[in-house]
Design a protein around this motif. Structure first.
Motif, PDB file in Angstrom:
ATOM      1  N   THR A  54       0.676  -1.137  -0.152  1.00 30.28           N
ATOM      2  CA  THR A  54       0.121  -0.058   0.334  1.00 30.28           C
ATOM      3  C   THR A  54       0.358   1.213  -0.277  1.00 30.28           C
ATOM      4  O   THR A  54       1.823   1.325   0.592  1.00 30.28           O
ATOM      5  CB  THR A  54      -0.861   0.226   1.165  1.00 30.28           C
ATOM      6  OG1 THR A  54      -1.949  -0.995   1.378  1.00 30.28           O
ATOM      7  CG2 THR A  54      -1.701   1.125   0.916  1.00 30.28           C
ATOM      8  N   ASP A  55       0.301   1.767  -1.022  1.00 25.88           N
ATOM      9  CA  ASP A  55       1.339   3.579  -1.932  1.00 25.88           C
ATOM     10  C   ASP A  55       0.419   4.544  -0.911  1.00 25.88           C
ATOM     11  O   ASP A  55      -0.360   4.243  -0.385  1.00 25.88           O
ATOM     12  CB  ASP A  55       1.884   3.751  -2.862  1.00 25.88           C
ATOM     13  CG  ASP A  55       3.164   3.116  -2.795  1.00 25.88           C
ATOM     14  OD1 ASP A  55       3.969   2.354  -1.876  1.00 25.88           O
ATOM     15  OD2 ASP A  55       2.484   1.922  -4.234  1.00 25.88           O
ATOM     16  N   GLU A  56       0.741   5.641  -0.259  1.00 19.40           N
ATOM     17  CA  GLU A  56       0.119   6.537   0.075  1.00 19.40           C
ATOM     18  C   GLU A  56       0.124   7.763  -1.363  1.00 19.40           C
ATOM     19  O   GLU A  56       1.074   8.251  -1.165  1.00 19.40           O
ATOM     20  CB  GLU A  56       1.006   6.962   1.896  1.00 19.40           C
ATOM     21  CG  GLU A  56       0.854   6.571   2.607  1.00 19.40           C
ATOM     22  CD  GLU A  56       1.094   6.989   3.850  1.00 19.40           C
ATOM     23  OE1 GLU A  56       2.115   8.110   3.562  1.00 19.40           O
ATOM     24  OE2 GLU A  56       1.092   7.120   5.130  1.00 19.40           O
ATOM     25  N   LEU A  57      -1.087   8.544  -1.312  1.00 19.33           N
ATOM     26  CA  LEU A  57      -1.327   9.001  -2.001  1.00 19.33           C
ATOM     27  C   LEU A  57      -1.710  10.540  -1.556  1.00 19.33           C
ATOM     28  O   LEU A  57      -2.801  10.889  -0.924  1.00 19.33           O
ATOM     29  CB  LEU A  57      -2.633   8.892  -3.265  1.00 19.33           C
ATOM     30  CG  LEU A  57      -2.936  10.056  -3.892  1.00 19.33           C
ATOM     31  CD1 LEU A  57      -1.630  10.104  -5.391  1.00 19.33           C
ATOM     32  CD2 LEU A  57      -4.175   9.161  -5.306  1.00 19.33           C
ATOM     33  N   ILE A  58      -0.055  11.358  -1.484  1.00 21.08           N
ATOM     34  CA  ILE A  58      -0.787  12.670  -1.554  1.00 21.08           C
ATOM     35  C   ILE A  58      -1.787  13.609  -1.828  1.00 21.08           C
ATOM     36  O   ILE A  58      -0.563  14.084  -3.085  1.00 21.08           O
ATOM     37  CB  ILE A  58       0.609  12.874  -0.613  1.00 21.08           C
ATOM     38  CG1 ILE A  58       1.631  12.291  -0.196  1.00 21.08           C
ATOM     39  CG2 ILE A  58       0.364  14.216   0.100  1.00 21.08           C
ATOM     40  CD1 ILE A  58       0.771  12.384   1.300  1.00 21.08           C
ATOM     41  N   ILE A  59      -2.142  14.559  -1.445  1.00 21.07           N
ATOM     42  CA  ILE A  59      -2.991  15.076  -2.315  1.00 21.07           C
ATOM     43  C   ILE A  59      -3.268  16.388  -1.569  1.00 21.07           C
ATOM     44  O   ILE A  59      -3.515  16.520  -0.534  1.00 21.07           O
ATOM     45  CB  ILE A  59      -4.551  15.649  -2.385  1.00 21.07           C
ATOM     46  CG1 ILE A  59      -4.051  13.618  -3.311  1.00 21.07           C
ATOM     47  CG2 ILE A  59      -5.427  16.003  -3.578  1.00 21.07           C
ATOM     48  CD1 ILE A  59      -5.966  13.265  -3.761  1.00 21.07           C
ATOM     49  N   PRO A  60      -2.524  17.843  -2.014  1.00 19.65           N
ATOM     50  CA  PRO A  60      -2.721  19.498  -1.200  1.00 19.65           C
ATOM     51  C   PRO A  60      -3.880  19.805  -0.877  1.00 19.65           C
ATOM     52  O   PRO A  60      -4.021  19.104  -2.073  1.00 19.65           O
ATOM     53  CB  PRO A  60      -1.379  20.230  -2.284  1.00 19.65           C
ATOM     54  CG  PRO A  60      -0.630  19.003  -3.031  1.00 19.65           C
ATOM     55  CD  PRO A  60      -1.684  17.665  -3.218  1.00 19.65           C
ATOM     56  N   TRP A  61      -3.889  19.905  -0.161  1.00 22.56           N
ATOM     57  CA  TRP A  61      -5.473  20.433   0.570  1.00 22.56           C
ATOM     58  C   TRP A  61      -5.749  21.335  -0.918  1.00 22.56           C
ATOM     59  O   TRP A  61      -6.898  22.051  -1.051  1.00 22.56           O
ATOM     60  CB  TRP A  61      -5.002  21.327   2.065  1.00 22.56           C
ATOM     61  CG  TRP A  61      -6.441  21.867   2.113  1.00 22.56           C
ATOM     62  CD1 TRP A  61      -7.021  23.011   2.260  1.00 22.56           C
ATOM     63  CD2 TRP A  61      -8.060  20.746   3.190  1.00 22.56           C
ATOM     64  NE1 TRP A  61      -8.318  23.301   3.335  1.00 22.56           N
ATOM     65  CE2 TRP A  61      -8.568  22.005   3.397  1.00 22.56           C
ATOM     66  CE3 TRP A  61      -8.306  19.983   3.156  1.00 22.56           C
ATOM     67  CZ2 TRP A  61      -9.980  21.383   3.542  1.00 22.56           C
ATOM     68  CZ3 TRP A  61      -8.592  19.229   3.429  1.00 22.56           C
ATOM     69  CH2 TRP A  61     -10.131  19.855   4.346  1.00 22.56           C
ATOM     70  N   ASN A  62      -5.042  22.678  -1.421  1.00 18.09           N
ATOM     71  CA  ASN A  62      -5.572  23.338  -2.115  1.00 18.09           C
ATOM     72  C   ASN A  62      -5.727  23.279  -3.312  1.00 18.09           C
ATOM     73  O   ASN A  62      -6.416  23.392  -4.542  1.00 18.09           O
ATOM     74  CB  ASN A  62      -4.456  24.705  -2.252  1.00 18.09           C
ATOM     75  CG  ASN A  62      -2.918  24.083  -2.868  1.00 18.09           C
ATOM     76  OD1 ASN A  62      -3.018  22.792  -3.102  1.00 18.09           O
ATOM     77  ND2 ASN A  62      -2.054  24.958  -3.633  1.00 18.09           N
ATOM     78  N   HIS A  63      -5.209  21.682  -3.851  1.00 12.11           N
ATOM     79  CA  HIS A  63      -5.697  20.741  -4.960  1.00 12.11           C
ATOM     80  C   HIS A  63      -7.582  19.969  -4.643  1.00 12.11           C
ATOM     81  O   HIS A  63      -7.988  19.591  -5.738  1.00 12.11           O
ATOM     82  CB  HIS A  63      -5.215  20.094  -5.471  1.00 12.11           C
ATOM     83  CG  HIS A  63      -4.123  20.155  -5.247  1.00 12.11           C
ATOM     84  ND1 HIS A  63      -3.285  19.134  -6.790  1.00 12.11           N
ATOM     85  CD2 HIS A  63      -3.364  21.420  -6.116  1.00 12.11           C
ATOM     86  CE1 HIS A  63      -2.230  19.756  -7.410  1.00 12.11           C
ATOM     87  NE2 HIS A  63      -2.320  21.067  -6.618  1.00 12.11           N
TER      88      HIS A  63
END
Length: 90
Positions: A54-63
């Protein structure tokens, strides 16, 4: 106000192409300001089978475009932005 548990039940979807990314697993919070910097989604490697990595997908809050009643629409997620490996210097 919305709680983390309320965010976690909402499905995260890319606005541009309708891809379903999954559900929020965690939040990245700025320790100084207390503001949310990003949402974290666990992405399971489909090629690795049931016990796959399992990998972590990081999505910036401003997206984040919209937080609706049952979905979260995000923009600009063309390629998963995974946490880079951290290099520890001794």
């Amino acid at each position: 106000m919305i709680t983390l548990s309320e965010l976690q039940i909402k499905e995260v979807i890319v606005r541009d192409d309708g891809r379903r990314l999954g559900h929020i697993a965690d939040l990245e919070i700025d320790g100084d300001s207390g503001r949310i910097k990003a949402i974290v989604i666990y992405v399971k490697d489909k090629k690795a089978g049931f016990f796959g990595k399992t990998d972590e997908l990081i999505i910036p809050w401003n997206h984040i475009e919209v937080i609706g009643s049952d979905i979260i629409l995000v923009r600009d997620v063309k390629t998963p932005s995974l946490y880079p490996e951290q290099h520890i210097h001794y």
